[in-house]
Design a protein around this motif. Structure first.
Motif, PDB file in Angstrom:
ATOM      1  N   SER A 184       0.848  -1.201   0.000  1.00  0.00           N
ATOM      2  CA  SER A 184       0.000   0.000   0.000  1.00  0.00           C
ATOM      3  C   SER A 184       0.880   1.246   0.000  1.00  0.00           C
ATOM      4  O   SER A 184       1.846   1.307   0.753  1.00  0.00           O
ATOM      5  CB  SER A 184      -0.884  -0.011   1.251  1.00  0.00           C
ATOM      6  OG  SER A 184      -1.430   1.269   1.485  1.00  0.00           O
ATOM      7  N   PRO A 185       0.586   2.259  -0.836  1.00  0.00           N
ATOM      8  CA  PRO A 185      -0.601   2.430  -1.678  1.00  0.00           C
ATOM      9  C   PRO A 185      -0.648   1.453  -2.851  1.00  0.00           C
ATOM     10  O   PRO A 185       0.374   1.135  -3.432  1.00  0.00           O
ATOM     11  CB  PRO A 185      -0.465   3.883  -2.168  1.00  0.00           C
ATOM     12  CG  PRO A 185       0.971   4.247  -2.005  1.00  0.00           C
ATOM     13  CD  PRO A 185       1.479   3.443  -0.871  1.00  0.00           C
ATOM     14  N   THR A 189      -7.597   0.539  -4.936  1.00  0.00           N
ATOM     15  CA  THR A 189      -8.562   1.505  -4.394  1.00  0.00           C
ATOM     16  C   THR A 189      -8.329   2.895  -4.976  1.00  0.00           C
ATOM     17  O   THR A 189      -7.236   3.214  -5.446  1.00  0.00           O
ATOM     18  CB  THR A 189      -8.415   1.641  -2.857  1.00  0.00           C
ATOM     19  OG1 THR A 189      -7.147   2.217  -2.582  1.00  0.00           O
ATOM     20  CG2 THR A 189      -8.551   0.310  -2.154  1.00  0.00           C
ATOM     21  N   GLY A 192      -5.726   4.734  -2.924  1.00  0.00           N
ATOM     22  CA  GLY A 192      -4.382   4.278  -3.283  1.00  0.00           C
ATOM     23  C   GLY A 192      -3.933   4.866  -4.615  1.00  0.00           C
ATOM     24  O   GLY A 192      -2.818   5.395  -4.737  1.00  0.00           O
ATOM     25  N   GLU A 212      -7.278   2.619   2.575  1.00  0.00           N
ATOM     26  CA  GLU A 212      -7.515   1.649   1.489  1.00  0.00           C
ATOM     27  C   GLU A 212      -8.386   0.495   1.956  1.00  0.00           C
ATOM     28  O   GLU A 212      -9.328   0.075   1.270  1.00  0.00           O
ATOM     29  CB  GLU A 212      -6.176   1.101   0.965  1.00  0.00           C
ATOM     30  CG  GLU A 212      -5.382   2.118   0.139  1.00  0.00           C
ATOM     31  CD  GLU A 212      -4.440   1.416  -0.829  1.00  0.00           C
ATOM     32  OE1 GLU A 212      -4.850   1.195  -1.995  1.00  0.00           O
ATOM     33  OE2 GLU A 212      -3.301   1.091  -0.424  1.00  0.00           O
TER      34      GLU A 212
END
Ligand SMILES: *Cc1c(COP(=O)(O)O)cnc(C)c1O
Length: 453
Positions: A184-185, A189, A192, A212
């Motif tokens: 993540s990112p 999403t 993200g 996220e």
């Protein structure tokens, strides 16, 4: 031979969780919707949590039965042992008696499975098929991956990108348990993708990963979100630790004068201490001292403010009344990753504000020195987070040496350090740093917060 370890049998395992909400000196203030500033309703929370956990979050009931299915999985590693640290006492030359509860024998090596198992169970009962979560170094993600596998749920983990690449072993553990793990990112999403567009090489942060995970859970009816600390129901599940410790101390006719645990979001601290704080709040143990230990580089209780703040960066969580350093504060990269959170559980915050508990902070190098002394005496390599509690306990034991008082000290050894050997490698090569956190930095992040009392 002297008794170094105090065991409980499976049959002696506590059958109820202890809920501190009805015993707090004053009620908690409700979480607020960040847009309307109105209290969040149980229905608002249903998009990401099952009803039974929402009920626990607000329950007025002092004791809550632990379902048989949860007890059965707990019994794979619980009750956990309570140790008398005779050899540490001798090394320090203190008249104090030191006991520690060892949560590192749980699968994944920390206390975090105590709530992971409960959360997976209640989600399963609500008909949920998949859970999303965030993880930093991977302790929470790996605990939850074990729990979701037990209950046949899918798990999507957003792992902070730097850790994903630097700390591959817990990622492997999560994957072994069938979890889907992405750095993540991520591209999964909107939140993200927005960050990746602006900063393709973003190292990520817990705040981004939480955003996220919540985003994905909100979008899908069969997916819920799970958090490893901070919330009232997480504190509740962890109280199995302190209830066991109480029974174990009873067996040797002892009761603590001082209780110590490290505090990140507050759950291992709450878990060990709340069942004893119950006695203190009832007036039975007025002199009991309870101390939360935090890193000097993330001093939420000792330097933060008691205000309404967000739990994440993007603002998906409610506003929560808690001690905080500000939700945009990014703590220095100390090795105790589990203690790098800007906020503190509302219940722990309330007890600190009411002066029922105390807090102390220590620097990274003195904490690792304490870990080395503990390893030498007791033979267990502690997690860097747990080493904060060891440092706190040693510090109190040395005060007893000065005054000649034989106090009884109990601390929580929340986890082992076998997956933190990289941190210990830095320590033995003199590469650890003591970060100084200037007062201005703290005030800067706090200045942004909404002014709601
Ligand atoms: C996560 C973690 C902590 C800190 O989290 P809390 O919620 O404050 O307990 C402490 N020790 C270990 C070993 C951890 O994994």
């Amino acid at each position: 031979m002297r008794e170094n370890v105090i065991h409980l049998s499976t049959k002696e395992m506590p059958r109820q969780y202890y809920n501190i909400l009805p015993d707090l000196p004053s009620p908690l203030q409700p979480p607020l919707n960040p847009q309307t500033k109105e209290p969040v309703s149980p229905e608002d929370l249903l998009a990401i949590f099952p009803m039974e956990l929402i009920e626990q979050e607000m329950s007025p009931q002092r004791f809550i039965d632990i379902p048989e299915e949860i007890l059965e999985i707990y019994s794979l590693s619980r009750p956990t042992p309570l140790y008398r640290a005779y050899r540490l006492e001798e090394l320090l030359g203190t008249p104090a008696k030191i006991y520690y509860k060892y949560e590192g024998v749980n699968p994944a090596g920390s206390h975090k499975t105590n709530t992971a198992i409960a959360q997976a169970y209640y989600n399963k009962r609500a008909g949920i098929k998949r859970i999303t979560t965030e993880t930093g170094a991977g302790q929470w993600g790996s605990a939850l991956s074990i729990a979701t596998q037990h209950f046949g749920l899918k798990l999507q983990v957003f792992m902070v990108k730097v850790s994903f690449h630097q700390k591959p072993y817990r990622k492997t553990l999560m994957q072994m348990h069938g979890a889907e793990v992405v750095p993540s990112p991520s591209n999964l999403t909107q939140s993200g993708r927005a960050i990746l567009e602006q900063e393709p090489d973003s190292p990520g942060s817990l705040g981004i990963a939480i955003s996220e995970a919540i985003e994905l859970a909100v979008q899908d009816r069969e997916t819920n979100y799970s958090l490893g600390s901070v919330l009232n129901h997480v504190m509740l599940h962890q109280t199995i630790i302190g209830q066991e410790a109480k029974k174990q101390l009873e067996k040797v006719g002892d009761y603590p004068d001082i209780i110590i645990a490290s505090a990140g979001g507050g759950s291992n601290f709450a878990g060990l201490s709340f069942p004893f704080i119950y006695d203190k709040l009832r007036g039975d143990k007025k002199d009991l001292r309870v101390i939360a230990i935090e890193p000097a580089s993330c001093p939420t209780l000792t330097k933060g403010k008691y205000l309404y703040d967000l739990g994440d960066v993007a603002g998906y969580t409610p506003l929560i009344k808690m001690f905080t350093l500000g939700h945009s504060f990014v703590p220095p990269s100390i090795h105790a990753g589990g203690l790098r959170y800007h906020g503190m559980a509302p219940t722990v915050s309330k007890l600190y504000d009411e002066k029922v508990i105390e807090a102390q902070s220590f620097h990274q190098i003195e904490v690792f020195d304490a870990a080395r002394d503990f390893l030498k005496a007791e033979g267990i390599l502690p997690a860097p987070e747990s080493a904060h509690a060891i440092k706190g306990a040693i510090s109190e034991a040395l005060k007893c040496k000065e005054t000649g008082e034989a106090k009884t000290i109990l601390f929580n050894l929340s986890g082992h350090g076998f997956l933190d050997l990289g941190a210990y490698e830095s320590y033995i090569n003199n590469k650890l740093e003591d970060y100084q956190l200037p007062e201005e930095t703290i005030l800067h992040y706090l200045a942004d917060l909404p002014d709601i009392q």
